[in-house]
Design a protein around this motif. Structure first.
Motif, short mmCIF file in Angstrom:
data_model
loop_
_atom_site.label_atom_id
_atom_site.label_comp_id
_atom_site.label_asym_id
_atom_site.label_seq_id
_atom_site.Cartn_x
_atom_site.Cartn_y
_atom_site.Cartn_z
N LEU A 176 0.83 -1.21 0.00
CA LEU A 176 0.00 0.00 0.00
C LEU A 176 0.87 1.26 0.00
O LEU A 176 0.67 2.17 -0.82
N LEU A 177 1.85 1.32 0.88
CA LEU A 177 2.68 2.51 1.01
C LEU A 177 3.59 2.69 -0.20
O LEU A 177 3.83 3.82 -0.63
N ALA A 178 4.09 1.60 -0.77
CA ALA A 178 4.96 1.69 -1.95
C ALA A 178 4.18 2.23 -3.15
O ALA A 178 4.69 3.06 -3.91
N VAL A 179 2.96 1.74 -3.34
CA VAL A 179 2.13 2.22 -4.46
C VAL A 179 1.86 3.72 -4.29
O VAL A 179 1.97 4.50 -5.25
N TYR A 180 1.52 4.12 -3.08
CA TYR A 180 1.26 5.54 -2.82
C TYR A 180 2.50 6.38 -3.09
O TYR A 180 2.44 7.41 -3.76
N MET A 181 3.66 5.93 -2.59
CA MET A 181 4.90 6.68 -2.77
C MET A 181 5.21 6.85 -4.26
O MET A 181 5.54 7.94 -4.72
N GLY A 182 5.11 5.77 -5.02
CA GLY A 182 5.39 5.83 -6.45
C GLY A 182 4.45 6.78 -7.18
O GLY A 182 4.88 7.57 -8.03
N TRP A 183 3.17 6.73 -6.83
CA TRP A 183 2.19 7.59 -7.49
C TRP A 183 2.44 9.07 -7.19
O TRP A 183 2.44 9.90 -8.09
N VAL A 184 2.67 9.40 -5.92
CA VAL A 184 2.91 10.80 -5.56
C VAL A 184 4.20 11.31 -6.20
O VAL A 184 4.25 12.42 -6.73
N LEU A 185 5.24 10.49 -6.17
CA LEU A 185 6.51 10.90 -6.76
C LEU A 185 6.35 11.19 -8.24
O LEU A 185 6.77 12.24 -8.73
N ARG A 186 5.69 10.30 -8.96
CA ARG A 186 5.51 10.47 -10.40
C ARG A 186 4.58 11.65 -10.72
O ARG A 186 4.83 12.42 -11.63
N THR A 187 3.52 11.81 -9.93
CA THR A 187 2.51 12.83 -10.23
C THR A 187 2.94 14.23 -9.86
O THR A 187 2.67 15.19 -10.59
N TYR A 188 3.63 14.39 -8.72
CA TYR A 188 3.88 15.72 -8.21
C TYR A 188 5.34 16.16 -8.20
O TYR A 188 5.62 17.35 -8.12
N PHE A 189 6.29 15.22 -8.29
CA PHE A 189 7.67 15.61 -8.13
C PHE A 189 8.58 15.29 -9.30
O PHE A 189 9.66 15.84 -9.41
N VAL A 190 8.21 14.38 -10.17
CA VAL A 190 9.06 14.00 -11.29
C VAL A 190 8.48 14.56 -12.58
O VAL A 190 7.29 14.66 -12.75
N ASN A 191 9.38 14.95 -13.48
CA ASN A 191 9.00 15.46 -14.80
C ASN A 191 8.19 16.74 -14.75
O ASN A 191 7.38 17.00 -15.61
N GLN A 192 8.43 17.57 -13.72
CA GLN A 192 7.78 18.88 -13.67
C GLN A 192 8.23 19.72 -14.87
O GLN A 192 7.48 20.55 -15.38
N GLU A 193 9.45 19.49 -15.32
CA GLU A 193 10.00 20.23 -16.44
C GLU A 193 9.14 20.04 -17.69
O GLU A 193 8.85 20.98 -18.41
N LYS A 194 8.67 18.79 -17.93
CA LYS A 194 7.82 18.52 -19.08
C LYS A 194 6.49 19.25 -18.97
O LYS A 194 5.94 19.69 -19.95
N LYS A 195 5.98 19.37 -17.76
CA LYS A 195 4.70 20.04 -17.57
C LYS A 195 4.81 21.54 -17.78
O LYS A 195 3.83 22.22 -18.01
N ASN A 196 6.02 22.06 -17.65
CA ASN A 196 6.22 23.49 -17.86
C ASN A 196 6.39 23.85 -19.32
O ASN A 196 6.37 25.01 -19.68
N THR A 197 6.61 22.85 -20.19
CA THR A 197 6.82 23.14 -21.60
C THR A 197 5.54 23.01 -22.39
O THR A 197 4.57 22.49 -21.94
#
Length: 197
Positions: A176-197
């Motif tokens: 449960l905690l691993a799935v949550y961690m992966g989802w939050v990391l991918r959604t809010y903290f990784v690839n922000q640069e792509k979202k800015n372009t």
């Protein structure tokens, strides 16, 4: 067009005051004024957040062409450091929860509960710190509430699932905690640069 002029133009196009920009970034209005007058430059984190607020790419905001690689590389390095902080914060927080509720799963003598409580305090500080690194400050409250929710859910599982299930209990909580961690990391903290372009 200089960065200062571009910032002023984009801010006015969005009908945002210097005070509003300052509030969203957590800086003083004087800082925003200095940026617009070319007297100083925002740091990388504020630059990323400015691009998000103004809904433009970093290249458009800074006037950097695609041939300019140093800023892009620097942003990747910054994002990598933020991602590592997020992973460390979650691993320590979730590890302390599992350690507190699942000591019978290992053959080593149980660690005192005070140890896990101490680790939980450290992890709480790391969770607060990682939330301050969000590229989109408007989503800080949402991630904070989700963190509190998943921690309460994990605590509930730790209390409800009997200790005699040992490994099953630990695996259920870990998945449960691993799935949550992966989802939050991918959604809010990784690839922000792509979202800015």
């Amino acid at each position: 067009m200089s960065f200062a002029e571009k910032l002023r133009q984009l801010r006015k196009q969005k009908n945002l005051s210097q005070e509003k920009i300052a509030d969203l970034l957590g800086v003083s209005r004087q800082s925003v004024s200095k940026w617009e007058n070319g007297l100083s430059q925002p740091d990388t984190n504020n630059l990323i957040r400015l691009a998000e607020i103004l809904e433009v790419s970093l290249d458009e905001l800074t006037g950097i062409t695609s041939e300019s690689q140093p800023l892009e590389q620097f942003d990747r390095n910054t994002q990598s450091k933020i991602s590592k902080l997020v992973i460390a914060a979650y691993l320590i927080a979730f590890g302390s929860i599992i350690g507190f509720f699942c000591p019978p799963i290992s053959n080593i003598p149980p660690v005192p509960k005070e140890f896990w409580i101490g680790i939980s305090v450290v992890s709480g500080c790391l969770l607060i710190l990682k939330n301050r690194k969000l590229a989109r400050p408007s989503q800080l409250q949402k991630v904070l509430h989700m963190d509190i929710g998943i921690i309460l859910l994990a605590f509930s599982m730790g209390i409800v699932i009997p200790h005699k299930l040992g490994l099953v209990k630990a695996l259920a909580m870990t998945i449960l905690l691993a799935v949550y961690m992966g989802w939050v990391l991918r959604t809010y903290f990784v690839n922000q640069e792509k979202k800015n372009t």
